[in-house]
Design a protein around this motif. Structure first.
Motif, PDB file in Angstrom:
ATOM      1  N   TYR A  49     -10.726   3.415  -3.568  1.00  0.00           N
ATOM      2  CA  TYR A  49     -11.857   2.559  -3.917  1.00  0.00           C
ATOM      3  C   TYR A  49     -13.172   3.211  -3.500  1.00  0.00           C
ATOM      4  N   ILE A  50     -14.262   2.668  -4.019  1.00  0.00           N
ATOM      5  CA  ILE A  50     -15.599   3.135  -3.654  1.00  0.00           C
ATOM      6  C   ILE A  50     -16.010   2.426  -2.368  1.00  0.00           C
ATOM      7  N   ALA A  51     -16.564   3.178  -1.432  1.00  0.00           N
ATOM      8  CA  ALA A  51     -16.912   2.632  -0.123  1.00  0.00           C
ATOM      9  C   ALA A  51     -17.839   1.432  -0.244  1.00  0.00           C
ATOM     10  N   HIS A  52     -17.576   0.417   0.572  1.00  0.00           N
ATOM     11  CA  HIS A  52     -18.392  -0.801   0.581  1.00  0.00           C
ATOM     12  C   HIS A  52     -19.761  -0.498   1.188  1.00  0.00           C
ATOM     13  N   ASN A  74     -15.773  -0.860   6.179  1.00  0.00           N
ATOM     14  CA  ASN A  74     -14.536  -0.365   5.569  1.00  0.00           C
ATOM     15  C   ASN A  74     -13.328  -0.360   6.499  1.00  0.00           C
ATOM     16  N   SER A  75     -13.526  -0.654   7.769  1.00  0.00           N
ATOM     17  CA  SER A  75     -12.402  -0.633   8.714  1.00  0.00           C
ATOM     18  C   SER A  75     -11.315  -1.626   8.324  1.00  0.00           C
ATOM     19  N   ALA A  76     -11.720  -2.807   7.861  1.00  0.00           N
ATOM     20  CA  ALA A  76     -10.735  -3.838   7.513  1.00  0.00           C
ATOM     21  C   ALA A  76      -9.825  -3.369   6.380  1.00  0.00           C
ATOM     22  N   THR A  77     -10.408  -2.707   5.388  1.00  0.00           N
ATOM     23  CA  THR A  77      -9.606  -2.209   4.266  1.00  0.00           C
ATOM     24  C   THR A  77      -8.655  -1.112   4.723  1.00  0.00           C
ATOM     25  N   ILE A  78      -9.141  -0.241   5.600  1.00  0.00           N
ATOM     26  CA  ILE A  78      -8.290   0.830   6.124  1.00  0.00           C
ATOM     27  C   ILE A  78      -7.125   0.236   6.917  1.00  0.00           C
ATOM     28  N   CYS A 129      -5.210   6.113   1.898  1.00  0.00           N
ATOM     29  CA  CYS A 129      -6.437   5.367   1.633  1.00  0.00           C
ATOM     30  C   CYS A 129      -7.515   6.368   1.226  1.00  0.00           C
ATOM     31  N   SER A 130      -7.858   6.384  -0.051  1.00  0.00           N
ATOM     32  CA  SER A 130      -8.870   7.306  -0.571  1.00  0.00           C
ATOM     33  C   SER A 130     -10.171   6.540  -0.789  1.00  0.00           C
ATOM     34  N   ILE A 131     -11.225   6.983  -0.126  1.00  0.00           N
ATOM     35  CA  ILE A 131     -12.503   6.271  -0.182  1.00  0.00           C
ATOM     36  C   ILE A 131     -13.562   7.177  -0.801  1.00  0.00           C
ATOM     37  N   ASP A 158      -5.816  -2.728   6.627  1.00  0.00           N
ATOM     38  CA  ASP A 158      -4.906  -3.411   5.703  1.00  0.00           C
ATOM     39  C   ASP A 158      -3.988  -2.412   5.004  1.00  0.00           C
ATOM     40  N   THR A 159      -4.548  -1.252   4.647  1.00  0.00           N
ATOM     41  CA  THR A 159      -3.745  -0.215   3.992  1.00  0.00           C
ATOM     42  C   THR A 159      -2.646   0.290   4.913  1.00  0.00           C
ATOM     43  N   VAL A 160      -2.985   0.488   6.185  1.00  0.00           N
ATOM     44  CA  VAL A 160      -2.001   0.994   7.148  1.00  0.00           C
ATOM     45  C   VAL A 160      -0.927  -0.048   7.431  1.00  0.00           C
ATOM     46  N   ILE A 161      -1.344  -1.274   7.676  1.00  0.00           N
ATOM     47  CA  ILE A 161      -0.392  -2.336   8.031  1.00  0.00           C
ATOM     48  C   ILE A 161       0.605  -2.583   6.904  1.00  0.00           C
ATOM     49  N   ASN A 162       0.115  -2.552   5.661  1.00  0.00           N
ATOM     50  CA  ASN A 162       0.987  -2.814   4.511  1.00  0.00           C
ATOM     51  C   ASN A 162       1.618  -1.546   3.939  1.00  0.00           C
ATOM     52  N   LEU A 163       1.314  -0.396   4.566  1.00  0.00           N
ATOM     53  CA  LEU A 163       1.851   0.892   4.098  1.00  0.00           C
ATOM     54  C   LEU A 163       1.690   1.027   2.586  1.00  0.00           C
ATOM     55  N   SER A 164       0.466   0.866   2.134  1.00  0.00           N
ATOM     56  CA  SER A 164       0.185   0.896   0.703  1.00  0.00           C
ATOM     57  C   SER A 164      -0.695   2.094   0.350  1.00  0.00           C
TER      58      SER A 164
END
Length: 203
Positions: free
Chosen positions: A200-203, A184-188, A29-31, A190-196
């Motif tokens: 993105y630019i920080a909200h 941004n915690s929700a996006t982080i 996850c690159s922010i 989601d990235t971990v749970i889906n191993l994706s």
């Protein structure tokens, strides 16, 4: 396990086995924090060199600039490093790791801070300096393998001509770290749970 072959002192071919560890990235996850950083620097200061610290010398911004302007070297440069101010990055690192761990992810976690375009460099206007810093010249040296000869020479000249002390510019973070985590915690997660892999630019 990995196989390794080698010749021993008698000239005989030997084979041995050893453990081989390959690093695998499960998620990334690159922010981009540019939206949280002020556009102009807040203050400019000088970080004294080890030599200045040992001698107890007080170095001002004017002193650092005069090191450059009064130098008569043909190849010289002065660098100002950008750095952010206002966030405790070590604590933020711990908080990000806790967020990832909350998903039950058991493997090692790496949190790094990468800086792009972090330096502002002013070089001498001499012909030698312009020639050495020319992109066309550098490409030619790389293609012709002349960089093996000239790069070490140029590196030595740069070190000799560079200012002794480091100039830094502080850029203030415009929002508190808690705001960043809340948005941004929700996006982080989601990235971990889906191993994706997300960038993105920080909200």
């Amino acid at each position: 396990m990995a196989h390794e072959t080698y010749y021993d002192t008698n000239g005989d071919l030997q084979t041995c086995m050893h453990d081989k560890i390959d690093e695998v990235t499960d998620f990334r996850c690159s922010i981009d924090l540019s939206s949280y950083t002020s556009e102009r620097w807040w203050r400019v200061a000088v970080m004294p060199s080890e030599e200045a610290i040992e001698t107890g010398e007080i170095v001002t911004l004017r002193d650092a600039l005069e090191q450059y302007t009064l130098s008569n070297k043909k190849v010289k440069e002065i660098i100002m490093e950008k750095q952010i101010y206002g966030w405790h990055l070590v604590e933020l690192q711990s908080q990000l790791i806790r967020i990832v761990r909350s998903t039950g992810y058991p493997n090692p976690i790496s949190v790094t801070y990468e800086k792009f375009n972090g330096n502002i460099t002013a070089c001498s206007s001499s012909q030698l300096s312009r020639f050495a810093n020319s992109r066309a010249v550098r490409c030619f040296c790389c293609l012709s393998c002349l960089c093996i000869i000239f790069c070490p020479i140029y590196g030595c000249l740069r070190r000799i001509g560079s200012t002794r002390d480091t100039i830094v510019a502080d850029y203030v973070m415009t929002k508190p770290v808690n705001t960043f985590l809340q948005l941004n915690s929700a996006t982080i997660l989601d990235t971990v749970i889906n191993l994706s892999i997300k960038s993105y630019i920080a909200h």
